[in-house]
Enzyme design. Structure first.
Site, short mmCIF file in Angstrom:
data_model
loop_
_atom_site.label_atom_id
_atom_site.label_comp_id
_atom_site.label_asym_id
_atom_site.label_seq_id
_atom_site.Cartn_x
_atom_site.Cartn_y
_atom_site.Cartn_z
N ARG A 125 59.79 22.03 -8.70
CA ARG A 125 58.32 21.89 -8.79
C ARG A 125 57.71 23.03 -9.60
O ARG A 125 56.67 22.90 -10.23
CB ARG A 125 57.66 21.80 -7.41
CG ARG A 125 56.12 21.77 -7.50
CD ARG A 125 55.40 21.25 -6.27
NE ARG A 125 56.01 21.60 -5.02
CZ ARG A 125 55.94 22.82 -4.45
NH1 ARG A 125 55.29 23.79 -5.04
NH2 ARG A 125 56.54 23.05 -3.31
N TYR A 146 39.08 7.22 -21.56
CA TYR A 146 39.99 6.40 -20.76
C TYR A 146 39.28 6.10 -19.43
O TYR A 146 38.76 7.01 -18.78
CB TYR A 146 41.27 7.20 -20.53
CG TYR A 146 42.31 6.47 -19.73
CD1 TYR A 146 42.97 5.37 -20.25
CD2 TYR A 146 42.62 6.88 -18.44
CE1 TYR A 146 43.91 4.70 -19.51
CE2 TYR A 146 43.56 6.21 -17.69
CZ TYR A 146 44.21 5.12 -18.22
OH TYR A 146 45.14 4.45 -17.49
N LYS A 188 52.14 7.33 -23.79
CA LYS A 188 51.72 6.63 -24.99
C LYS A 188 52.59 7.04 -26.18
O LYS A 188 53.77 6.80 -26.17
CB LYS A 188 50.23 6.86 -25.22
CG LYS A 188 49.37 6.76 -23.94
CD LYS A 188 49.37 5.37 -23.33
CE LYS A 188 48.80 5.32 -21.91
NZ LYS A 188 47.47 5.89 -21.72
N ASP A 237 41.50 15.62 -24.96
CA ASP A 237 42.50 14.59 -24.68
C ASP A 237 42.98 14.10 -26.05
O ASP A 237 42.26 13.41 -26.77
CB ASP A 237 41.88 13.45 -23.87
CG ASP A 237 42.90 12.36 -23.52
OD1 ASP A 237 43.89 12.21 -24.25
OD2 ASP A 237 42.69 11.65 -22.52
C1 LIG Z 1 46.65 6.37 -20.60
C2 LIG Z 1 45.67 7.43 -20.85
C3 LIG Z 1 45.40 8.42 -19.89
C4 LIG Z 1 46.06 8.40 -18.52
O1 LIG Z 1 47.43 8.64 -18.62
P1 LIG Z 1 48.53 8.03 -17.60
O2 LIG Z 1 49.81 8.50 -18.19
O3 LIG Z 1 48.38 6.55 -17.58
O4 LIG Z 1 48.26 8.63 -16.26
C5 LIG Z 1 44.50 9.41 -20.22
N1 LIG Z 1 43.87 9.43 -21.42
C6 LIG Z 1 44.11 8.51 -22.37
C7 LIG Z 1 43.39 8.57 -23.67
C8 LIG Z 1 45.01 7.47 -22.12
O5 LIG Z 1 45.22 6.54 -23.05
#
Ligand SMILES: *Cc1c(COP(=O)(O)O)cnc(C)c1O
Length: 396
Positions: free
Chosen positions: A60, A113, A210, A185
Site C-alpha cells: 500500500r 467527467y 483510457k 485532468d
Molecule cells: C474515466 C475518466 C475519469 C474516471 O476514471 P476511472 O478510471 O473510470 O475511475 C476521470 N476523468 C476523465 C476525463 C475520465 O475520462
C-alpha cells in the site's frame, strides 16, 4: 504534431524512467506480487519506517512494479513524482482529500467527467466543502468565482464530452496569484499530446483506464506532482486512504503504455480525417474536434497541445432520435462508455456518462441531447468511415 516531440516520446514511452531488473535482467519488469517486504534486521525495519533508508515496506505504501509505472508516467509528464491509484476516481478523491477541508472552496470545469462532478456534489459537500462548476474556457468566469477560501482549481481540457478547451497557462498564472493549487485532468490528451506541468500547473492526474493503458481491459489512475512538497502531501493521504494500485494492474498498464505514442499518433490521424468527413456530411449538424479550423479554440489547441487527439463529438440534424438510430446501426464502432482504447467506442453522454448531472447544469455545460461522443481507435480509416456512413443512412 511536431516530429521531434513524437520521435522523442516513442523512445520515452518505452524507456523513460525504467531500470533493468537487477536480479535476473528480465527485459520486462517483474511483477512483485507481494504484499510485504522482509527486513534484514530490526534496525533495517526501523530505518525504513523512519525514512532513513530507501526500500520497500508494504505494497500500500510502495512496490517495485508499481514504481516502474510511476517513474514512466512521471517522465512523460515531466513531473517530480507519480502515484498510481486503483482508478481515475481514486486519483481525484485522493486529491480532494489532500487539498480540501471544511469551509474551503473548489472551482472546477463544468463539462467534466460526470462522476468527477458527482463526487463533489454528493460526497465532498457533506464534509462542508463549497464549490463552483464554471465554464473555465473563459478565464473571467474563474476570476469571478475565486474567494479567499478557494484552495483548488481543477481543469479538464479537452473537456468531457464537449471537447471545449481551457487555457492551462492562463489558469496557472491566476492560481499562483491567489495561492490556489492548480490541478489538470489530462486524461483526454494523454501525456503524449499535452504536458500541463510544463505550462505551470501544479498537479496532473489521469484515468489510465483510457489512453495510457489503451486496451479497455484495466481500470486505474495516476497522479503526477510537480514538486516534492505536493508529492509528499498527496502521497501521505493516498497511503492512508488506501486507493493504491495493485502490482498486476501496474504491470498491465506499463505494458499498454509502451505503445501509447504509436496508438495516439495513429488514432489521431484517423480522427482528424473522420472529423472532416463528418463536418462535410449533409446530415451532420455540427462537429467538435480541436483539429478543425471551425473549433472555437483551434488556435489554443495549436498552442498548448502537441496534436489534436482522437476524441470528437457531433450532432445529427435529426437530433438524438436520429443519433439513437445511428448508434444502433453501427457494426464496427462499439456502443460503450470509456475511451482511449484500440477499438473505437461511441456513446450518448446525456443518457449515459453524464446522466446524473442535473439537466440545467448539462445544458449550461453544453452537453446537449443530440451530442454523440466518439473515441477513435486504431482501426483503418476507410472501415470506420463506412461504418459511420452506414449509421447515418440508417438514421434517415
Ligand atoms: C474515466 C475518466 C475519469 C474516471 O476514471 P476511472 O478510471 O473510470 O475511475 C476521470 N476523468 C476523465 C476525463 C475520465 O475520462
Amino acid at each position: 504534431m511536431t516530429d521531434a516531440k513524437m520521435k522523442d516520446l516513442h523512445t520515452g514511452v518505452i524507456h523513460g524512467g525504467q531500470q533493468r531488473d537487477p536480479l535476473y535482467g528480465g527485459v520486462s519488469v517483474p511483477i512483485y506480487q507481494s504484499s510485504t517486504f522482509a527486513f534484514k534486521s530490526a534496525e533495517q525495519g526501523a530505518a525504513r519506517f523512519a525514512g532513513e533508508e530507501e526500500g520497500y515496506i508494504y505494497t500500500r505504501l510502495g512496490n517495485p512494479t508499481i514504481k516502474a509505472l510511476e517513474d514512466n508516467i512521471a517522465y512523460l509528464e515531466k513531473g517530480y513524482g507519480a502515484m498510481a491509484t486503483s482508478s481515475g476516481m481514486s486519483a481525484l478523491s485522493t486529491l480532494l482529500m489532500a487539498f480540501l477541508e471544511k469551509d474551503t472552496h473548489l472551482i472546477c470545469t463544468d463539462a467534466v467527467y460526470g462522476m468527477s462532478r458527482n463526487i463533489v456534489e454528493t460526497v465532498m459537500a457533506r464534509f462542508g466543502v463549497t464549490y463552483d462548476f464554471v465554464d473555465t474556457s473563459h478565464i473571467e468566469n474563474i476570476k469571478k468565482t475565486i474567494r479567499p477560501e478557494t484552495r483548488l482549481l481543477i481543469v479538464e481540457t479537452p473537456a468531457n464530452p464537449t471537447m471545449v478547451l481551457t487555457d492551462i497557462e492562463a489558469c496557472s498564472r491566476l492560481a499562483k496569484e491567489h495561492g490556489i493549487t492548480h490541478v489538470v485532468d489530462n486524461t483526454f490528451a494523454s501525456p503524449i499530446l499535452q504536458n500541463p506541468l510544463e505550462m505551470g500547473a501544479d498537479i496532473v492526474y489521469h484515468s489510465v483506464t483510457k489512453f495510457i493503458n489503451g486496451h479497455s481491459d484495466v481500470v486505474g489512475g495516476i497522479i503526477v506532482a510537480g514538486t516534492k512538497e505536493l508529492y509528499d502531501r498527496t502521497k501521505r493521504v493516498l497511503s492512508l486512504m488506501g486507493g493504491t494500485m495493485d502490482p498486476n494492474q501496474a504491470w498491465l498498464v506499463l505494458r499498454g503504455a509502451k505503445t501509447l505514442a504509436m496508438r495516439v499518433e495513429r488514432s489521431q490521424e484517423t480522427a482528424a480525417r473522420l472529423a472532416r468527413y463528418l463536418e462535410s456530411h449533409p446530415k451532420v449538424a455540427w462537429v467538435n474536434y480541436p483539429g478543425l479550423e471551425s473549433h472555437p479554440q483551434y488556435e489554443l489547441a495549436r498552442k498548448q497541445m502537441f496534436g489534436f487527439g482522437s476524441m470528437l463529438c457531433f450532432g445529427l440534424k435529426g437530433g438524438y432520435e436520429s443519433g439513437k438510430k445511428m448508434i444502433n446501426a453501427l457494426k464496427l464502432c462499439t456502443l460503450a462508455v470509456s475511451l482511449g482504447g484500440i477499438e473505437s467506442l461511441i456513446q450518448h453522454p446525456a443518457s449515459m456518462t453524464h446522466a446524473k448531472v442535473p439537466k440545467e447544469a448539462k445544458i449550461k455545460a453544453g452537453i446537449t441531447d443530440d451530442l454523440i461522443r466518439l473515441s477513435v481507435g486504431c482501426e483503418g480509416f476507410e472501415d470506420l468511415k463506412a461504418d459511420l456512413e452506414l449509421g447515418i443512412k440508417a438514421a434517415e
